[in-house]
Write a protein that holds these residues in place. Sequence first.
Motif, PDB file in Angstrom:
ATOM      1  N   MET A 115     119.706  39.835 -22.587  1.00 52.57           N
ATOM      2  CA  MET A 115     118.699  40.074 -23.588  1.00 52.57           C
ATOM      3  C   MET A 115     117.897  41.341 -22.757  1.00 52.57           C
ATOM      4  O   MET A 115     117.319  40.897 -21.631  1.00 52.57           O
ATOM      5  CB  MET A 115     118.288  39.202 -24.442  1.00 52.57           C
ATOM      6  CG  MET A 115     117.161  38.629 -23.428  1.00 52.57           C
ATOM      7  SD  MET A 115     116.675  37.012 -24.523  1.00 52.57           S
ATOM      8  CE  MET A 115     116.049  35.605 -23.275  1.00 52.57           C
ATOM      9  N   GLN A 116     117.755  42.553 -22.992  1.00 55.24           N
ATOM     10  CA  GLN A 116     115.780  43.037 -22.037  1.00 55.24           C
ATOM     11  C   GLN A 116     114.664  42.340 -22.972  1.00 55.24           C
ATOM     12  O   GLN A 116     114.398  41.840 -23.505  1.00 55.24           O
ATOM     13  CB  GLN A 116     116.049  44.476 -22.967  1.00 55.24           C
ATOM     14  CG  GLN A 116     114.783  45.658 -22.607  1.00 55.24           C
ATOM     15  CD  GLN A 116     114.716  45.375 -21.406  1.00 55.24           C
ATOM     16  OE1 GLN A 116     116.546  45.546 -20.605  1.00 55.24           O
ATOM     17  NE2 GLN A 116     114.333  45.810 -19.951  1.00 55.24           N
ATOM     18  N   VAL A 117     114.344  41.968 -21.292  1.00 55.03           N
ATOM     19  CA  VAL A 117     113.000  41.750 -21.216  1.00 55.03           C
ATOM     20  C   VAL A 117     111.911  42.155 -20.920  1.00 55.03           C
ATOM     21  O   VAL A 117     111.784  43.325 -19.752  1.00 55.03           O
ATOM     22  CB  VAL A 117     113.005  40.474 -20.610  1.00 55.03           C
ATOM     23  CG1 VAL A 117     111.446  39.727 -20.624  1.00 55.03           C
ATOM     24  CG2 VAL A 117     113.938  39.055 -21.370  1.00 55.03           C
ATOM     25  N   ASP A 118     110.465  42.991 -21.871  1.00 54.10           N
ATOM     26  CA  ASP A 118     109.462  43.437 -20.843  1.00 54.10           C
ATOM     27  C   ASP A 118     108.685  42.918 -20.427  1.00 54.10           C
ATOM     28  O   ASP A 118     107.871  42.309 -21.654  1.00 54.10           O
ATOM     29  CB  ASP A 118     108.889  44.803 -21.498  1.00 54.10           C
ATOM     30  CG  ASP A 118     110.595  46.110 -21.490  1.00 54.10           C
ATOM     31  OD1 ASP A 118     110.925  46.482 -20.399  1.00 54.10           O
ATOM     32  OD2 ASP A 118     111.563  45.838 -22.891  1.00 54.10           O
ATOM     33  N   SER A 160     110.532  44.724 -15.985  1.00 52.72           N
ATOM     34  CA  SER A 160     111.208  44.744 -17.060  1.00 52.72           C
ATOM     35  C   SER A 160     113.515  44.870 -16.547  1.00 52.72           C
ATOM     36  O   SER A 160     113.114  45.407 -15.692  1.00 52.72           O
ATOM     37  CB  SER A 160     111.045  46.267 -17.580  1.00 52.72           C
ATOM     38  OG  SER A 160     112.061  46.906 -18.232  1.00 52.72           O
ATOM     39  N   GLY A 161     113.961  44.158 -17.402  1.00 56.63           N
ATOM     40  CA  GLY A 161     115.448  43.415 -17.305  1.00 56.63           C
ATOM     41  C   GLY A 161     115.759  43.074 -18.431  1.00 56.63           C
ATOM     42  O   GLY A 161     115.402  42.186 -18.944  1.00 56.63           O
ATOM     43  N   GLU A 162     116.960  42.588 -17.493  1.00 56.39           N
ATOM     44  CA  GLU A 162     117.866  41.963 -18.091  1.00 56.39           C
ATOM     45  C   GLU A 162     117.980  39.899 -17.848  1.00 56.39           C
ATOM     46  O   GLU A 162     117.312  40.088 -16.839  1.00 56.39           O
ATOM     47  CB  GLU A 162     119.637  42.073 -17.990  1.00 56.39           C
ATOM     48  CG  GLU A 162     119.832  43.072 -18.610  1.00 56.39           C
ATOM     49  CD  GLU A 162     120.217  43.225 -20.061  1.00 56.39           C
ATOM     50  OE1 GLU A 162     120.164  42.670 -21.327  1.00 56.39           O
ATOM     51  OE2 GLU A 162     119.696  44.370 -21.005  1.00 56.39           O
ATOM     52  N   LYS A 213     114.886  34.040 -16.223  1.00 57.91           N
ATOM     53  CA  LYS A 213     115.406  33.078 -15.637  1.00 57.91           C
ATOM     54  C   LYS A 213     116.088  34.900 -16.011  1.00 57.91           C
ATOM     55  O   LYS A 213     116.669  35.131 -17.493  1.00 57.91           O
ATOM     56  CB  LYS A 213     115.936  32.425 -16.203  1.00 57.91           C
ATOM     57  CG  LYS A 213     115.060  31.051 -16.076  1.00 57.91           C
ATOM     58  CD  LYS A 213     116.598  30.135 -16.087  1.00 57.91           C
ATOM     59  CE  LYS A 213     115.706  28.725 -15.672  1.00 57.91           C
ATOM     60  NZ  LYS A 213     116.709  27.421 -15.322  1.00 57.91           N
ATOM     61  N   THR A 214     116.348  35.688 -15.006  1.00 57.05           N
ATOM     62  CA  THR A 214     116.874  36.722 -14.947  1.00 57.05           C
ATOM     63  C   THR A 214     118.688  36.690 -14.713  1.00 57.05           C
ATOM     64  O   THR A 214     119.386  35.713 -14.779  1.00 57.05           O
ATOM     65  CB  THR A 214     117.137  37.913 -13.352  1.00 57.05           C
ATOM     66  OG1 THR A 214     117.123  37.026 -12.616  1.00 57.05           O
ATOM     67  CG2 THR A 214     115.760  37.879 -13.257  1.00 57.05           C
ATOM     68  N   THR A 215     119.124  37.855 -14.975  1.00 58.36           N
ATOM     69  CA  THR A 215     120.525  37.580 -15.180  1.00 58.36           C
ATOM     70  C   THR A 215     121.442  37.390 -14.019  1.00 58.36           C
ATOM     71  O   THR A 215     122.959  36.770 -14.178  1.00 58.36           O
ATOM     72  CB  THR A 215     121.686  38.535 -16.059  1.00 58.36           C
ATOM     73  OG1 THR A 215     121.358  40.040 -15.022  1.00 58.36           O
ATOM     74  CG2 THR A 215     121.358  39.312 -17.250  1.00 58.36           C
ATOM     75  N   GLY A 216     120.705  37.233 -12.526  1.00 59.44           N
ATOM     76  CA  GLY A 216     121.488  37.693 -11.101  1.00 59.44           C
ATOM     77  C   GLY A 216     121.031  35.509 -10.696  1.00 59.44           C
ATOM     78  O   GLY A 216     120.976  35.609  -9.742  1.00 59.44           O
ATOM     79  N   GLY A 217     120.234  34.949 -11.823  1.00 53.77           N
ATOM     80  CA  GLY A 217     120.140  33.597 -11.528  1.00 53.77           C
ATOM     81  C   GLY A 217     118.847  33.662 -11.149  1.00 53.77           C
ATOM     82  O   GLY A 217     118.291  32.311 -10.981  1.00 53.77           O
ATOM     83  N   GLN A 218     118.034  34.419 -10.895  1.00 55.44           N
ATOM     84  CA  GLN A 218     116.942  34.312 -10.196  1.00 55.44           C
ATOM     85  C   GLN A 218     115.500  33.877 -11.026  1.00 55.44           C
ATOM     86  O   GLN A 218     115.815  34.046 -13.125  1.00 55.44           O
ATOM     87  CB  GLN A 218     116.037  35.305  -9.328  1.00 55.44           C
ATOM     88  CG  GLN A 218     117.466  35.689  -8.222  1.00 55.44           C
ATOM     89  CD  GLN A 218     116.788  37.157  -7.091  1.00 55.44           C
ATOM     90  OE1 GLN A 218     116.306  37.657  -7.859  1.00 55.44           O
ATOM     91  NE2 GLN A 218     116.710  36.855  -5.812  1.00 55.44           N
TER      92      GLN A 218
END
Length: 83
Positions: free
Chosen positions: A1-4, A14-16, A50-55
């Motif tokens: 999902m997009q988060v801002d 701003s990112g996934e 929590k980003t799609t990269g796991g961070q």
Amino acid sequence: MQVDVVSAEAQLFSGEATEVYARSTEGEIGILPGHQPVLLLLEAAPVRVKTTGGQEQAFDIGGGFLEFRENHLIVLAEAVESE
């Protein structure tokens, strides 16, 4: 999902993301992709993304609003500090 995550002064994130956790005036909430639409008044408390990269990124907000619809989450914060 997009988060801002934004405040009146700046856009702080701003990112996934795969998960977002925040504290509303009604209690703690977790938002995952596909969550039902929601508009909440937020209390002064950390918002964790929590980003799609796991961070995980955390923003210490001083209250504000959270809106989720159509797989897009926006946090409009009164004041924000990145942790």
